[in-house]
Design a protein around this motif. Structure first.
Motif, PDB file in Angstrom:
ATOM      1  N   ASN A 192     -68.586  21.113 -11.714  1.00  0.00           N
ATOM      2  CA  ASN A 192     -69.127  19.866 -12.262  1.00  0.00           C
ATOM      3  C   ASN A 192     -70.586  19.935 -12.672  1.00  0.00           C
ATOM      4  O   ASN A 192     -71.070  19.050 -13.378  1.00  0.00           O
ATOM      5  CB  ASN A 192     -68.964  18.728 -11.246  1.00  0.00           C
ATOM      6  N   VAL A 203     -71.142  14.912 -14.319  1.00  0.00           N
ATOM      7  CA  VAL A 203     -71.398  15.878 -15.388  1.00  0.00           C
ATOM      8  C   VAL A 203     -72.564  15.426 -16.271  1.00  0.00           C
ATOM      9  O   VAL A 203     -73.366  16.245 -16.734  1.00  0.00           O
ATOM     10  CB  VAL A 203     -70.116  16.084 -16.222  1.00  0.00           C
ATOM     11  N   THR A 205     -67.224  12.215 -14.731  1.00  0.00           N
ATOM     12  CA  THR A 205     -67.976  12.018 -15.976  1.00  0.00           C
ATOM     13  C   THR A 205     -69.452  11.790 -15.688  1.00  0.00           C
ATOM     14  O   THR A 205     -70.327  12.396 -16.312  1.00  0.00           O
ATOM     15  CB  THR A 205     -67.401  10.829 -16.770  1.00  0.00           C
ATOM     16  N   LEU A 231     -68.366  22.188 -16.597  1.00  0.00           N
ATOM     17  CA  LEU A 231     -68.023  20.991 -17.369  1.00  0.00           C
ATOM     18  C   LEU A 231     -69.189  20.447 -18.194  1.00  0.00           C
ATOM     19  O   LEU A 231     -68.991  20.038 -19.341  1.00  0.00           O
ATOM     20  CB  LEU A 231     -67.452  19.914 -16.447  1.00  0.00           C
ATOM     21  N   PRO A 232     -70.432  20.431 -17.664  1.00  0.00           N
ATOM     22  CA  PRO A 232     -71.538  20.003 -18.522  1.00  0.00           C
ATOM     23  C   PRO A 232     -71.699  20.890 -19.757  1.00  0.00           C
ATOM     24  O   PRO A 232     -71.972  20.396 -20.856  1.00  0.00           O
ATOM     25  CB  PRO A 232     -72.758  20.103 -17.602  1.00  0.00           C
TER      26      PRO A 232
END
Length: 509
Positions: A217, A189, A186, A221-222
Motif C-alpha cells: 500500500n 495509497v 484508497t 499501489l501508489p
C-alpha cells in the motif's frame, strides 16, 4: 463504472497509458494493458471456481506479480484478498485459512508442503499453484489465466466494501485479521502520493514482502495508481538490490533498517550508483542513528515513516524536505490522517511529553475480522485507534517514536524505553544487531537484558558493554545482563520478537 474499488485501477490506468510498463519481474516487463487483461482473466477464472462478492481468496508465496493480479482480480469480483506471511508454518496458515473462511488458496510451488497440508486441514475448495507444476489436487496459475475469458467485469463495489484481510504478526496469541476496505486502501495509497510527491515516472523497487502493507500500500499501489513502474524482487539480496537501483534507475523504495544496513555493509555499496533515488522510506522498526547517517552521507534522503497494518499502514511520515533537519523523527501526520499523543488518562500531552500514539482517519481499519471484542479494545470511546506505541511531539509537530508500551521496562519505578538503549549499543564497533528486553529481578522487579549479534571475529563482554554505556545512559537504563546470539529472532518485517527473547532468557537477570 459501477465498481469504484481498487480492482478497476489497472483498467483505468490502461485507458490512459496502455503501453507504459507497469511491472518488471525477472527482467520481464508487463504493460498496463497486459496487467489489466491478466487481472480480468484471473477474475473470470476465480468466478469459475465459485468466488463471488465478499468471498475470500488467500495467497501465500514469495514476491510475485500474482500478489497484485490477485488483488485486482478479487476487487473486480467484490471478493476479499487474504495475503499470508510466506514464513508461516502449516498450523499458522491453517488458522488463517479457517479464520478468514477462504475458498481458494493461491500459493507458490516452493511452499507446496505447507500449502497442501494447510488447505486440506482447513477444507479449502481449490488450490492454484504459482511458479511451479501443480499437483493432482491443484491447477496452474498461468494456465488458469490463459484459458479464461477477457470480457470486462463490472460488479458494484464501493469504498465501504472489504478489500483486504491482512493478518497481524501475532506476537501475542493468535494473529488478528485486519479488515481494510477499498476506501481505506484508497486513502492509504493517496497519502504517500501526496506527501512524497510521487510522479508518473517513478521506478519503485519492491524487495520487502508484498504480504506486508508497506510494500503493497505504500510502494506498489501508489506507483501503479500514478502510472509508474514497480520492479518486483522475489526476495531481498543486498548486492542485487544495489545493482537494480543503478540499472533500473530506481527512484523510490521501502525497507526496514536491517535491509538498509545489509546494503551499506555490502562490498559494492561504496561505489554503488544511488543518484536516481529521490526518497527511500524506512520504517517497521526503530532506525539506528548510524543507519540514518550512513545514507545521509551518500546523499540518499531516508524518510522515516510510522504506521501499522491497522492504519494501512501510514500514520506519520518525514517528508524529503525535512529528512536531514529532523533526522530521527517519524515526521508529521499524513495528509488524510490525524495523530494525537495522550497520557494514561487520555489527555493530550504537551510537546516534549511522552504518551501513547493514537490515530484517526479514513485509512484506518474498519475492524478485526470476526473479533468485535478486540475491535472495541483497539479504539477509544471517541473513535481513535490505540497504537500501543509511545511517542513524543516536538514544538513543530514532528513525532519521534520512543518505543512500544508493551516493551517498556519498569525497573524500580523508573520507565525504561529499550529503543533508546538499543541505539546506544548499536554505536559500539562490531555490534550488528541488538534487542533490549525486560527480565524479572527480585530487587527491582524488572531489569534490562541486551541480546546482541556481532561481526565475525568480534568479542564483547558485559564489562565492555557497561563501559561503553556509562556516561551515555543513566545508570538505571544500562542492561544488567548480556547475551550474544548468532541471530536475533525477528518477524518477516524485521521487527524483533521480544516475546521470544523474553521466553528464551527469562532467567537472564
Amino acid at each position: 463504472m459501477r465498481n469504484q474499488g481498487v480492482g478497476t485501477w489497472p483498467y483505468r490506468r490502461a485507458r490512459q497509458v496502455p503501453d507504459a510498463i507497469a511491472i518488471v519481474f525477472r527482467d520481464e516487463e508487463l504493460t498496463y494493458r497486459e496487467l489489466s487483461e491478466r487481472a480480468t482473466r484471473l477474475a473470470h477464472a476465480l468466478a469459475e471456481l465459485g468466488v463471488g462478492p465478499r468471498d475470500r481468496v488467500a495467497l501465500i508465496g514469495m514476491n510475485h506479480p500474482s500478489y497484485l493480479e490477485t488483488l485486482f482480480a478479487a476487487g473486480l469480483l467484490g471478493a476479499v484478498m487474504v495475503p499470508l506471511n510466506a514464513r508461516l508454518t502449516a498450523p499458522e496458515v491453517t488458522f488463517a485459512l479457517r479464520d478468514s473462511g477462504a475458498r481458494v488458496l493461491i500459493h507458490s510451488g516452493a511452499l507446496a508442503d505447507v500449502a497442501v497440508a494447510s488447505a486440506n486441514e482447513a477444507g479449502i475448495d481449490h488450490r492454484v499453484v504459482v511458479d511451479g507444476s501443480p499437483d493432482a489436487g491443484a491447477v496452474g496459475y498461468d494456465a488458469l489465466i490463459a484459458t479464461a475469458g477477457t470480457e470486462r467485469i463490472d460488479h458494484v463495489v464501493g469504498h465501504d466494501d472489504p478489500c483486504f484481510i491482512m493478518y497481524t504478526s501475532g506476537t501475542t496469541g493468535n494473529p488478528k485479521g485486519v479488515v481494510l476496505t477499498h476506501g481505506a486502501v484508497t486513502f492509504a495509497v493517496m497519502n504517500p502520493i501526496i506527501d512524497l510527491d510521487l510522479c508518473s515516472d517513478e521506478v519503485s523497487l519492491v524487495a520487502a514482502p508484498l504480504f506486508h502493507t508497506a510494500a503493497m500500500n505504500f510502494v506498489s499501489l501508489p506507483t501503479l495508481l500514478k502510472g509508474g513502474t514497480v520492479v518486483i524482487e522475489e526476495g531481498f539480496e543486498p548486492g542485487r538490490a544495489l545493482r537494480i537501483i543503478a540499472e533500473r534507475r530506481v527512484t523510490y523504495s521501502f525497507g526496514v533498517p536491517t535491509m538498509l544496513d545489509a546494503m551499506s555493509a555490502h562490498p559494492d555499496f561504496a561505489d554503488a550508483d544511488l543518484s536516481s533515488i529521490r526518497r527511500w522510506i524506512v520504517a517497521a522498526a526503530p532506525v539506528p542513528p548510524r543507519t540514518l547517517q550512513t545514507y545521509t552521507e551518500r546523499g540518499v534522503k531516508l524518510c522515516q515513516a510510522y504506521g501499522l497494518t491497522e492504519t494501512g499502514p501510514g500514520a506519520l511520515v518525514l517528508t524529503p524536505n525535512h529528512a536531514e533537519r529532523k533526522v530521527g523523527s517519524a515526521g508529521v501526520p499524513h495528509f488524510f490522517t490525524d495523530v494525537r499523543i495522550v497520557d494514561a488518562d487520555g489527555v493530550e500531552t504537551e510537546s516534549g511529553e511522552r504518551g501513547e500514539i493514537q490515530i484517526q482517519g479514513p485509512n484506518v481499519m474498519r475492524e478485526y475480522w470476526n473479533r468485535p471484542d478486540a475491535t472495541d479494545d483497539a479504539f477509544t470511546g471517541d473513535g481513535w485507534f490505540r497504537s500501543g506505541d509511545v511517542g513524543v511531539r516536538d514544538d513543530e509537530g514532528h513525532v519521534t517514536i520512543v518505543d512500544r508500551l508493551k516493551d517498556m521496562i519498569i525497573s524500580g519505578g523508573e520507565n525504561i524505553y529499550p529503543a533508546e538503549i538499543e541505539a546506544a549499543i548499536l554505536g559500539i564497533p562490531g555490534v550488528v544487531g541488538c534487542g533490549v528486553f525486560g527480565v524479572a529481578d527480585r530487587k527491582w522487579g524488572e531489569v534490562g537484558c541486551a541480546a546482541i549479534t556481532l561481526e565475525d571475529g568480534v568479542d564483547l563482554t558485559y564489562v565492555d558493554l557497561e563501559a561503553h554505556l556509562v556516561g551515555r545512559l543513566a545508570r538505571y537504563k544500562i542492561p544488567k545482563s548480556l547475551v550474544v546470539l548468532d541471530a536475533i529472532p525477528r518477524n518477516a518485517t524485521g521487527k524483533i520478537r521480544k516475546d521470544r527473547l523474553r521466553a528464551m532468557f527469562s532467567n537472564a537477570g
